[in-house]
Design an enzyme around this catalytic site. Structure first.
Site, short mmCIF file in Angstrom:
data_model
loop_
_atom_site.label_atom_id
_atom_site.label_comp_id
_atom_site.label_asym_id
_atom_site.label_seq_id
_atom_site.Cartn_x
_atom_site.Cartn_y
_atom_site.Cartn_z
N ASP A 80 -13.45 5.83 2.59
CA ASP A 80 -12.36 5.70 3.56
C ASP A 80 -11.59 7.00 3.75
OD1 ASP A 80 -10.76 4.11 5.35
OD2 ASP A 80 -9.17 4.34 3.86
N ASP A 81 -11.44 7.75 2.67
CA ASP A 81 -10.68 9.01 2.78
C ASP A 81 -11.38 9.98 3.73
OD1 ASP A 81 -9.00 8.02 0.71
OD2 ASP A 81 -10.51 8.64 -0.74
N ASN B 178 -0.16 13.61 4.28
CA ASN B 178 0.71 12.64 3.61
C ASN B 178 1.22 13.22 2.31
OD1 ASN B 178 0.40 10.40 5.37
ND2 ASN B 178 -1.65 10.08 4.56
N TYR C 5 0.85 -1.19 0.00
CA TYR C 5 0.00 0.00 0.00
C TYR C 5 0.89 1.24 0.00
CZ TYR C 5 -4.33 2.37 0.06
OH TYR C 5 -5.36 3.17 -0.33
N LYS D 231 -5.59 -2.00 -1.58
CA LYS D 231 -6.48 -1.82 -0.44
C LYS D 231 -7.12 -3.15 -0.04
CE LYS D 231 -8.29 1.74 1.84
NZ LYS D 231 -7.92 3.14 1.99
N ARG E 66 -7.97 11.04 -8.19
CA ARG E 66 -7.13 11.66 -7.16
C ARG E 66 -6.40 10.56 -6.41
NH1 ARG E 66 -8.27 12.82 -1.44
NH2 ARG E 66 -7.33 10.81 -1.74
N GLU F 265 -13.01 5.00 -3.34
CA GLU F 265 -11.61 5.26 -3.01
C GLU F 265 -10.98 6.19 -4.05
OE1 GLU F 265 -10.05 3.83 -0.37
OE2 GLU F 265 -8.07 4.61 -0.83
N ASP F 266 -10.36 7.24 -3.55
CA ASP F 266 -9.57 8.13 -4.41
C ASP F 266 -10.33 8.69 -5.61
OD1 ASP F 266 -7.65 7.77 -2.57
OD2 ASP F 266 -6.22 6.74 -3.85
#
Ligand SMILES: *[C@@H]1O[C@H](CO)[C@@H](O)[C@H](O)[C@H]1NC(C)=O
Ligand SMILES: *[C@@H]1O[C@H](CO)[C@@H](O)[C@H](O)[C@H]1NC(C)=O
Length: 566
Positions: A268-269, A406, A102, A173, A155, A245-246
Site C-alpha cells: 500500500d505504501d 506526512n 488509523y 488498517k 518503519r 505494510e510498513d
C-alpha cells in the site's frame, strides 16, 4: 467485567480477534428468548436495547473524551466486545474517527503499545517460530481468512522501528477494510512478524512485548517470510490477499518484486499511494479540462513514493497514446542532491533527462522546467516555499500543488499558503488533512490523498473475483474510478477527492469497476463470471445490523464460548 456463563454456541459466535475463544457481542440487545437460551437471563439489565441506543451511548462517551489516545483505547475495547456496534459507529462518523483508528492516533497507540495494552489482537509470529508457522496459523480461530495485513514493524508510519508494537497498524488498517468496503471482519487477519528491533528505547523497556534482540537481517529473515507466505497459501488458499505494510523501504521493494508474480500481494505504501496521487491528478485534469498528456510534473523527492507515482502517471499517459519515452520525458525528479539529470549518479534511470542548465534550488528547477504540477514526497518539511508557490502561480493559470508528505508538519506547504499565494487558483492536495481555507469570501476544501480511498475497494474487488496477481493496471483503474466519482460540484469547491464521509459508497463503486476490469482483462479467476457486477459486489458487503437469532433452527456443536456484555 462479567464472566459469565460458558456455553456452547455456533454461528451466533462471531469470533473477534482476541485470545478469548470468542467474545460475545450484542450485550443488552439480546431479546428475552435469546437470553433464556443462552443462559444469560438476569445477567443483563432487564431492558432489551436497540443498537441505536447503544450507538448513542457509545457516541456520547466518545464526545466526552478529549484525549485521542483515550478515544482509541475506548474504541478498541468496543471492537472486542461488540464488533457490529463498533463498525456502525466508525462508519457513521468516519471523518472524525478514521484519524483515531488509523493515522495519526494509531501511531501514538503503537509507540505506547506495551503500556496501553489490554488484550492481544492479531497473530504474532517471531523468528523463533521458524519451521512452525503453519501450526501457528492453525491456532487462529478463523478458517475463512481472505485478507492479511502483515508488518515487521521496521518503519511504522513516520515513527521508525517499533518492533512488535507495530501490530497496531495491521489491526487499524483492517478496520478500514471492513468500515470502508464492508469486508467481513472475520475474513481479515492482522499479523506482526517479530524479528527483533533496533530501537534501543524498546530494548530497554521492561514493558516491551517482542523479542529482546536486534533485528535479524540474515538469511533467516528471508526464510521466515518465505515460510509465512507459503503457510498462508496452504492454509487459506492461493488467492489470499497479503498486504505488506510498513516494512523498511529496502525490504518493502524487495518483497514486492519477489512476491508479486507468485502471490496475490500488494504494497500500500508504494502502490496505494501511487494510485491515490494519480487520482488527484486526474481529478485536477477534470477541473482544468486538459488531458494528462499535456502536463509536466516535477517531484520533490526521488524515493520509492515518487517512483511509484511517476510510473503510474507514465502508464496513464501511455493509455492516452504516448510512448513510454515521451511520457517519461514529462516527469522530472528533484532530491536533496538537486535535479536528477543524465549525469546524476542515481538508479532512477527512467527519469534522468538532459540537463536543462544550471539549477541550484528547487525554485530554480520550477522556473526552468516550468511544470504544471509539483508533487512533494520528500518527507523533509516545508520545501514548497512562498517563492516556489508564487512561481507556480505565475507559470500556470491553475497550478497543481500536491504536498503529500506526512504527518502535517512534514507537508511541503500548508493548504493556506497554497491557496493564498495563488489567489485561490491552485489545485491542492495533501497527505495529511488540512481544514478548509477561506479566501476573499470563498471556501476552498483541500483534498486529502488518503490511501483509504484506494485499498479497501481494490481489495474487495480482488478477493471477490479471485485475482491472482495484482497488476499495476488494477491500481490505474482504481485511480481512474476514484477521479470519476467526484461530482462537478465537489470539483468546484476545490476538492480533488470525494468527501471521506462518502467513502463506503466510493469503495463499493470502485470495487464494481475493478471487478468489471479484471474480468474484461482476463485477470479474474473466480467462475462463473457474475453478470450483474453491481449486485454481486453489493450482496457481499457486511452490514452492522445484529443477526437475528432463531432458537428453533439452532444447532449446538461443541465450542466453548464466553459471553461478555457491554
Ligand atoms: C460528559 O461530561 C459532562 C461534563 O463533564 C457530564 O456532565 C456528562 O455526564 C458526561 N457524559 C458522559 C456520558 O460521561
Ligand atoms: C523507539 O520507540 C519509541 C517508543 O515506542 C518511539 O517513541 C521512538 O520513535 C522509536 N525510535 C526510533 C528511532 O525508531
Amino acid at each position: 467485567m462479567a464472566h459469565l456463563s460458558s456455553i456452547r454456541v455456533h454461528s451466533l459466535c462471531l469470533p473477534t480477534h482476541s485470545l478469548t475463544l470468542c467474545v460475545f457481542l450484542q450485550g443488552m440487545a439480546f431479546s428475552l428468548p435469546e437470553r433464556q437460551i443462552l443462559g444469560i437471563h438476569g445477567l443483563l439489565p432487564p431492558k432489551v436495547e436497540t443498537q441505536d441506543i447503544q450507538a448513542m451511548r457509545f457516541q456520547n462517551n466518545l464526545k466526552n473524551m478529549t484525549d485521542p489516545l483515550q478515544k482509541y483505547i475506548y474504541l478498541m475495547g468496543i471492537q472486542e466486545r461488540n464488533e457490529r456496534l463498533f463498525y456502525r459507529v466508525l462508519m457513521e462518523d468516519i471523518e472524525e474517527l478514521m484519524p483515531i483508528v488509523y493515522t495519526p492516533t494509531v501511531g501514538l497507540a503503537c509507540t505506547h503499545y506495551g503500556h496501553i495494552f489490554r488484550r492481544p489482537k492479531g497473530l504474532f509470529i517471531s523468528i523463533r517460530d521458524k519451521g512452525h508457522i503453519r501450526s501457528i496459523l492453525d491456532n487462529w480461530p478463523e478458517t475463512n481468512v481472505a485478507v492479511i495485513v502483515v508488518t515487521d514493524g521496521e518503519r511504522i508510519l513516520g515513527l521508525g522501528d517499533l518492533g512488535v508494537y507495530g501490530m497496531g497498524i495491521p489491526v487499524g488498517k483492517l478496520c478500514l477494510y471492513t468500515a470502508c468496503a464492508g469486508i467481513r471482519p472475520e475474513r481479515c487477519l492482522p499479523v506482526a512478524i517479530d524479528v527483533g528491533t533496533n530501537n534501543q528505547t524498546l530494548l530497554q523497556d521492561p514493558l516491551y512485548m517482542g523479542l529482546y534482540q536486534e533485528r535479524d537481517r540474515s538469511q533467516a529473515y528471508d526464510d521466515l517470510i518465505d515460510e509465512f507466505m507459503e503457510a498462508v497459501v496452504e492454509k487459506y488458499g492461493q488467492d489470499t490477499l497479503i498486504q505488506f505494510e510498513d516494512f523498511g523501504n529496502h525490504n518493502a521493494f524487495r518483497f514486492l518484486r519477489k512476491y508479486r508474480e507468485k502471490y496475490c500481494t500488494f504494497n500500500d505504501d508504494i502502490q496505494g499511494t501511487a494510485a491515490v496521487a494519480l487520482a488527484g491528478l486526474l481529478a485536477a485534469q477534470r477541473a482544468l479540462g486538459k488531458p494528462i498528456t499535456e502536463h509536466r510534473v516535477l517531484f520533490l523527492g526521488a524515493g520509492e513514493a515518487a517512483l511509484g507515482i511517476a510510473n503510474l502517471i507514465v502508464m496513464a499517459m501511455m493509455e492516452r497514446g504516448m510512448t513510454q519515452a515521451e511520457a517519461r520525458n514529462k516527469i522530472w525528479l528533484y532530491d536533496k542532491d538537486g535535479l536528477l539529470v543524465k549525469e546524476t549518479d542515481s538508479n532512477q534511470e527512467a527519469f534522468l533527462h538532459d540537463s536543462p542548465g544550471t539549477v541550484e534550488s528547487f525554485l530554480d528547477a520550477v522556473n526552468t522546467i516550468k511544470p504544471t504540477a509539483i508533487i512533494g514526497v520528500s518527507g523533509a518539511g516545508r520545501l514548497f516555499t512562498h517563492d516556489v508557490i508564487k512561481s507556480m502561480g505565475t507559470l500556470n493559470e491553475r497550478p497543481i500543488i500536491f504536498a503529500l508528505s506526512n504527518p502535517t508538519n512534514k507537508a511541503e506547504c500548508t493548504a493556506e499558503d497554497a491557496y493564498t499565494l495563488t489567489d485561490g487558483r491552485c489545485l491542492f492536495a495533501s497527505g495529511s488533512p488540512f481544514g478548509p481555507v477561506t479566501l476573499n469570501g470563498r471556501i476552498y476544501t483541500p483534498g486529502q490523498g488518503n490511501n483509504a480511498y484506494i485499498f479497501p475497494g481494490v481489495a474487495l474487488a480482488v478477493i471477490l473475483s479471485g485475482v491472482r496477481h495484482i497488476s499495476d493496471k488494477v491500481f490505474l483503474e482504481a485511480a481512474k474510478t476514484l477521479a470519476e466519482q467526484l461530482t462537478d460540484k465537489e470539483l468546484e469547491e476545490g476538492r480533488l477527492y470525494p468527501p471521506l464521509s462518502n467513502i463506503r459508497e466510493v469503495s463499493i463503486q470502485m470495487a464494481v469497476k475493478v471487478v468489471e476490469f479484471v474480468y474484461a482483462n482476463g485477470m479474474a479467476f473466480r467462475y462463473p463470471e457474475p453478470t450483474d457486477k453491481d449486485s454481486f459486489v453489493r450482496a457481499t458487503v457486511w452490514d452492522t445490523h445484529y443477526d437475528s437469532f432463531e432458537p428453533d433452527t439452532y444447532d449446538w456443536p461443541g465450542q466453548d464460548v464466553f459471553i461478555t456484555r457491554n
